[in-house]
Design a protein around this motif. Structure first.
Motif, PDB file in Angstrom:
ATOM      1  N   ASN A 141       9.375   9.114  -9.995  1.00 27.32           N
ATOM      2  CA  ASN A 141       8.795   8.493  -8.808  1.00 27.32           C
ATOM      3  C   ASN A 141       8.577   9.529  -7.700  1.00 27.32           C
ATOM      4  O   ASN A 141       7.536   9.533  -7.037  1.00 27.32           O
ATOM      5  CB  ASN A 141       9.699   7.372  -8.307  1.00 27.32           C
TER       6      ASN A 141
ATOM      7  N   ASN B 260       5.650  11.585  -8.398  1.00 28.75           N
ATOM      8  CA  ASN B 260       4.476  10.763  -8.111  1.00 28.75           C
ATOM      9  C   ASN B 260       4.117  10.831  -6.636  1.00 28.75           C
ATOM     10  O   ASN B 260       2.954  10.977  -6.265  1.00 28.75           O
ATOM     11  CB  ASN B 260       4.763   9.301  -8.460  1.00 28.75           C
TER      12      ASN B 260
ATOM     13  N   GLN C  88       0.818  12.105  -4.889  1.00 31.67           N
ATOM     14  CA  GLN C  88       0.016  11.226  -4.027  1.00 31.67           C
ATOM     15  C   GLN C  88      -0.174  11.824  -2.636  1.00 31.67           C
ATOM     16  O   GLN C  88      -1.101  11.460  -1.928  1.00 31.67           O
ATOM     17  CB  GLN C  88       0.693   9.852  -3.911  1.00 31.67           C
TER      18      GLN C  88
ATOM     19  N   ARG D 263      -8.579  13.669  -8.760  1.00 27.01           N
ATOM     20  CA  ARG D 263      -7.769  12.454  -8.810  1.00 27.01           C
ATOM     21  C   ARG D 263      -8.610  11.215  -9.078  1.00 27.01           C
ATOM     22  O   ARG D 263      -8.189  10.288  -9.748  1.00 27.01           O
ATOM     23  CB  ARG D 263      -7.019  12.296  -7.488  1.00 27.01           C
ATOM     24  N   LEU D 264      -9.818  11.194  -8.523  1.00 27.44           N
ATOM     25  CA  LEU D 264     -10.674  10.011  -8.666  1.00 27.44           C
ATOM     26  C   LEU D 264     -11.713  10.185  -9.772  1.00 27.44           C
ATOM     27  O   LEU D 264     -12.509   9.295  -9.998  1.00 27.44           O
ATOM     28  CB  LEU D 264     -11.379   9.702  -7.337  1.00 27.44           C
TER      29      LEU D 264
ATOM     30  N   ASN E  70       5.154   4.136  -0.825  1.00 28.31           N
ATOM     31  CA  ASN E  70       5.826   4.012  -2.111  1.00 28.31           C
ATOM     32  C   ASN E  70       7.018   3.052  -2.019  1.00 28.31           C
ATOM     33  O   ASN E  70       7.166   2.135  -2.835  1.00 28.31           O
ATOM     34  CB  ASN E  70       6.274   5.407  -2.553  1.00 28.31           C
TER      35      ASN E  70
ATOM     36  N   GLN F 180       6.050  -0.562  -1.657  1.00 26.40           N
ATOM     37  CA  GLN F 180       5.574  -1.150  -2.911  1.00 26.40           C
ATOM     38  C   GLN F 180       6.754  -1.457  -3.843  1.00 26.40           C
ATOM     39  O   GLN F 180       6.809  -2.506  -4.471  1.00 26.40           O
ATOM     40  CB  GLN F 180       4.580  -0.217  -3.601  1.00 26.40           C
TER      41      GLN F 180
ATOM     42  N   SER G 194       1.481  -4.315   1.254  1.00 29.36           N
ATOM     43  CA  SER G 194       0.929  -3.016   1.645  1.00 29.36           C
ATOM     44  C   SER G 194       0.313  -3.074   3.039  1.00 29.36           C
ATOM     45  O   SER G 194       0.074  -2.053   3.661  1.00 29.36           O
ATOM     46  CB  SER G 194      -0.108  -2.556   0.627  1.00 29.36           C
TER      47      SER G 194
ATOM     48  N   LEU H  16      -0.969  -5.920  -4.719  1.00 32.68           N
ATOM     49  CA  LEU H  16      -1.399  -4.696  -4.052  1.00 32.68           C
ATOM     50  C   LEU H  16      -2.871  -4.773  -3.693  1.00 32.68           C
ATOM     51  O   LEU H  16      -3.724  -4.936  -4.564  1.00 32.68           O
ATOM     52  CB  LEU H  16      -1.152  -3.505  -4.976  1.00 32.68           C
TER      53      LEU H  16
ATOM     54  N   GLN I 257      -6.057   4.928  -2.255  1.00 35.41           N
ATOM     55  CA  GLN I 257      -4.907   4.050  -2.139  1.00 35.41           C
ATOM     56  C   GLN I 257      -4.710   3.250  -3.424  1.00 35.41           C
ATOM     57  O   GLN I 257      -3.593   3.055  -3.876  1.00 35.41           O
ATOM     58  CB  GLN I 257      -5.090   3.122  -0.938  1.00 35.41           C
TER      59      GLN I 257
ATOM     60  N   ILE J 146      -5.499   4.119  -6.436  1.00 43.17           N
ATOM     61  CA  ILE J 146      -4.959   5.008  -7.474  1.00 43.17           C
ATOM     62  C   ILE J 146      -3.465   5.238  -7.233  1.00 43.17           C
ATOM     63  O   ILE J 146      -2.657   5.175  -8.157  1.00 43.17           O
ATOM     64  CB  ILE J 146      -5.722   6.349  -7.477  1.00 43.17           C
ATOM     65  N   ALA J 147      -3.091   5.480  -5.984  1.00 43.70           N
ATOM     66  CA  ALA J 147      -1.673   5.683  -5.670  1.00 43.70           C
ATOM     67  C   ALA J 147      -0.875   4.434  -6.020  1.00 43.70           C
ATOM     68  O   ALA J 147       0.219   4.510  -6.583  1.00 43.70           O
ATOM     69  CB  ALA J 147      -1.507   6.039  -4.196  1.00 43.70           C
ATOM     70  N   GLN J 148      -1.440   3.267  -5.686  1.00 39.66           N
ATOM     71  CA  GLN J 148      -0.738   2.019  -5.976  1.00 39.66           C
ATOM     72  C   GLN J 148      -0.578   1.819  -7.478  1.00 39.66           C
ATOM     73  O   GLN J 148       0.480   1.411  -7.951  1.00 39.66           O
ATOM     74  CB  GLN J 148      -1.492   0.836  -5.360  1.00 39.66           C
TER      75      GLN J 148
ATOM     76  N   GLN K  61      -0.503   4.151  -9.726  1.00 40.76           N
ATOM     77  CA  GLN K  61       0.437   5.154 -10.226  1.00 40.76           C
ATOM     78  C   GLN K  61       1.883   4.691 -10.013  1.00 40.76           C
ATOM     79  O   GLN K  61       2.708   4.759 -10.927  1.00 40.76           O
ATOM     80  CB  GLN K  61       0.198   6.486  -9.511  1.00 40.76           C
ATOM     81  N   THR K  62       2.165   4.199  -8.822  1.00 43.75           N
ATOM     82  CA  THR K  62       3.510   3.696  -8.540  1.00 43.75           C
ATOM     83  C   THR K  62       3.794   2.454  -9.386  1.00 43.75           C
ATOM     84  O   THR K  62       4.898   2.266  -9.880  1.00 43.75           O
ATOM     85  CB  THR K  62       3.656   3.379  -7.048  1.00 43.75           C
ATOM     86  N   LEU K  63       2.760   1.625  -9.555  1.00 41.18           N
ATOM     87  CA  LEU K  63       2.923   0.396 -10.338  1.00 41.18           C
ATOM     88  C   LEU K  63       3.325   0.726 -11.776  1.00 41.18           C
ATOM     89  O   LEU K  63       4.183   0.057 -12.359  1.00 41.18           O
ATOM     90  CB  LEU K  63       1.616  -0.403 -10.313  1.00 41.18           C
TER      91      LEU K  63
END
Lengths: 343, 333
Positions: free
Chosen positions: A59, A62, A66, A258-259, A306, A309, A315, B73, B81, B83-85, B87-89
């Motif tokens: 985590n 991660n 991020q 990343r995208l 993080n 979540q 959020s 989310l 955001q 993608i980050a969500q 990833q954490t998920l």
């Protein structure tokens, strides 16, 4: 009794009063600063105890991953604030940085999709980023426009150019470099996380370990004194804007990796970038922006989203908390500046 | 004694058989679905549009109804955001993930990672090979129906202004491709080039100014016959622009069925020609049912279509009302 003293020895007591006031303010600022840090620590402690999986290595890596894009951008912003002075209204600020990243990402992805290789495409993205930075420098240093307004105008130029280039569409991209950034890892840490670690190290060394960095602080903190000492203030200030453009270009490559594409809406990141650069000042005793402080606040912002979540908190709260923290920090810095001013 | 024993056994056996058959019957209905003790992650790119919000709510409400826990989310329309969500998920290891809309090009590598992590993936309105099931409207039908309605209203000839800013969104791609396919049979209906770009945010304002500009460019009446968009928020701006320009011969067409647009189509004086109304709340709920079935070991088809209704000037009064009632019930205007 003291009232009569005040009347008879007006000059002396004024000085005393000012000194007392300044000491009080400084003490107050210290309390508020420690309070802010305590609040950060409390939030983290809460996450550590209650958010399931928060402290797992997976985590945490991660979160570093991020935070990479935000971090690189925030360094650019921090450099501009250091070189231009941290006055929120008249000091250095680069509002165009997120839009610049969007433009660089569009240039990079478009060139890749046209079949140009990584080398040329990366070079072009960096050239565009630095050119936008140079435009900021020209407006701020050359034309003497307030950075807040100059970079706001350049923001619109960059956003407009991105729209023209991409027609507001998603431009998909893939290349060997992107492949490495997406799936590469070394010592169990992903490439994107490494990018942040290496970039942070470089920035910290340049700004805090060299005489160049020292002069940058001198230029931002006391431009008159710096000028008197023979430093070229315009050069240093210009340099920060070009560096900020360079950071935008580097961030754009990370973003495309990343995208897997360049997408519209990069400008949205501006608030987080500003938050990171401003929040970072509470980690410095003199309330000046530092690269280390910026890194801490970037990670804090990442951990905040993080942790929320993981705790299954909406959020929607993240934005609110971020905004509240900016308000708090800006309040603290103006408080601290008040004490410096009366000193 | 033995007799009564036998009787008891018989009675028990009968009772058991009856209970079994009852269980078998109710097992076949959706009522028996349960998500007790399950955590379902829900990721939406944004909820600023009526459709998105209703589907997002449908998913959450249904998971709670079935006794599950939701990790909801909303990425606020920010790819980074989302993608980050996600990833954490993935690190949170929920029992299933339901993903709703977004840019497929951006999402696909991450949806792949969800599957690689062994988490069942379900999508809402997002056709991807990585999902076990995609619950959506039949966009092939919708795309053809709305295109045919438009061609019919235009009398089979004229020029169309087309908003094509979201071809990377799968449902928009299908609807646009269907429009193009229908138009191959009607060569006198032409799409005005270059096509217009719909945007998020400021969709309505931007569509308004785009259409106003195009109408100014083609001032003679009849030079533009219709405006098409793959969703109905640009249709709002387009309709307002057409009416403000006094060009009532131009009709607008869109898809989704936002209450505002249904009201426009119901208004005989409005230039909104037709809208294909979907049932986003039902779509959201159905995707959860699919996930629950899958987790219970049942077979799930790769896609599920929830019916939609074409609302045009002729049927608007009758067909539009149920949709407006549903929206009112949900407290969304």
């Amino acid at each position: 009794m003291s009232a009569t003293v005040l009347h008879t020895e007006a000059g002396v007591s004024d000085e005393k009063q000012a000194a007392a006031k300044s000491a009080g303010r400084r003490f107050g600022a210290l309390v508020v600063r420690l309070g802010a840090i305590a609040a950060f620590a409390a939030i983290m402690a809460y996450f550590v105890i209650f958010a399931p999986g928060f402290t797992s290595t997976f985590n945490l890596i991660n979160v570093v991953e991020q935070s990479a894009i935000l971090g690189v951008l925030a360094y650019g912003m921090t450099a501009v604030i250091i070189g231009g002075g941290s006055d929120v209204t008249e000091g250095g600020i680069d509002l165009s940085i997120a839009a610049n990243m969007g433009l660089c990402a569009a240039v990079y992805a478009t060139l890749l999709s046209m079949g140009y290789g990584d080398f040329l495409s990366v070079l072009a993205a960096i050239a565009v980023g630095m050119a936008v930075g140079a435009l900021n420098a020209l407006a701020v240093v050359g034309l003497g426009i307030l950075p807040l307004l100059a970079t706001l105008a350049v923001l619109n130029v960059a956003a407009g150019m991105e729209l023209t280039l991409t027609q507001n569409t998603v431009v998909g991209a893939s290349s060997p470099l992107l492949g490495v950034l997406v799936s590469g890892s070394f010592l169990g840490i992903s490439a994107l996380a490494w990018a942040l670690i290496v970039f942070s190290a470089i920035m910290i060394v340049i700004v805090h370990g060299t005489s160049f960095g020292l002069r940058l602080y001198a230029v931002g903190g006391h431009p008159e004194a710096a000028r008197a000492a023979g430093l070229s203030v315009p050069f240093y200030v210009s340099f920060t804007y070009v560096l900020s453009g360079f950071c935008a270009a580097v961030a754009s490559i990370l973003t495309v990796s990343r995208l897997s594409a360049s997408t519209p809406g990069s400008g949205e990141l501006l608030l987080s970038v500003l938050a990171a650069a401003l929040l970072g000042t509470v980690f410095s005793r003199r309330f000046v922006p530092t690269m280390g402080g910026t890194l801490l606040s970037v990670l804090f912002i990442g951990l905040l989203a993080n942790g929320f979540q993981l705790l299954n908190v909406s959020s929607y709260w993240v934005n609110g908390v971020q905004g509240a923290l900016i308000l708090l920090v800006v309040a603290i810095t103006s408080f601290a500046r008040g004490s410096e001013g009366s000193r | 004694m033995t007799r009564s024993m036998k009787g008891l056994v018989k009675a028990l056996a009968l009772g058991l058989a009856a209970a079994c058959s009852l269980a078998a019957i109710s097992g076949a209905t959706a009522e028996e679905l349960s998500l007790k003790g399950k955590r379902i992650g829900v990721s939406a790119i944004g909820t600023d549009h009526y459709w998105d919000l209703m589907a997002f709510r449908g998913i959450q409400d249904r998971v709670k109804e079935l006794g599950g826990e939701v990790i909801a989310l909303d990425a606020g329309r920010k790819d980074q955001q989302q993608i980050a969500q996600l990833q954490t998920l993935i690190a949170q290891k929920p029992d299933a993930i339901i993903e709703q809309l977004g840019n497929l090009e951006v999402l696909n590598p991450w949806l792949q990672k969800i599957r690689d992590a062994g988490i069942p993936l379900f999508t809402v309105d997002t056709a991807t090979p990585h999902a076990i099931n995609n619950t959506t409207s039949n966009n092939y039908n919708i795309g053809a129906e709305i295109a045919l309605q438009m061609v019919a209203d235009m009398g089979g000839k004229g020029n169309v202004l087309v908003f094509n800013g979201f071809y990377s969104v799968p449902v928009c791609k299908i609807r646009y491709d269907q429009l193009k396919y229908v138009l191959t049979s009607f060569p006198d209906v032409k799409i005005v080039e270059p096509e217009l770009r719909d945007v998020i945010p400021n969709t309505v304002q931007s569509a308004y100014s785009n259409v106003t500009d195009m109408l100014t460019k083609s001032p003679e009446k009849g030079s533009i016959g219709a405006v098409w968009a793959c969703w109905d928020v640009p249709q709002i701006g387009a309709t307002q622009a057409v009416e403000a320009a006094g060009r009532n011969e131009v009709k607008t067409y869109g898809i989704d069925g936002s209450p505002e647009v249904i009201k426009m189509v119901m208004d005989p004086k409005s230039s909104a020609g037709a809208v294909a109304a979907q049932q986003p709340y039902e779509i959201g709920k159905t995707s959860v049912d699919n996930a629950a079935k899958y987790l219970a070991g049942q077979k799930v088809p790769p896609f599920t279509f929830v019916p939609s209704v074409l609302i045009n000037k002729e049927n608007a009064a009758e067909k539009g009302k149920p949709f407006l009632d549903a929206a009112e019930k949900a407290g969304v205007k």
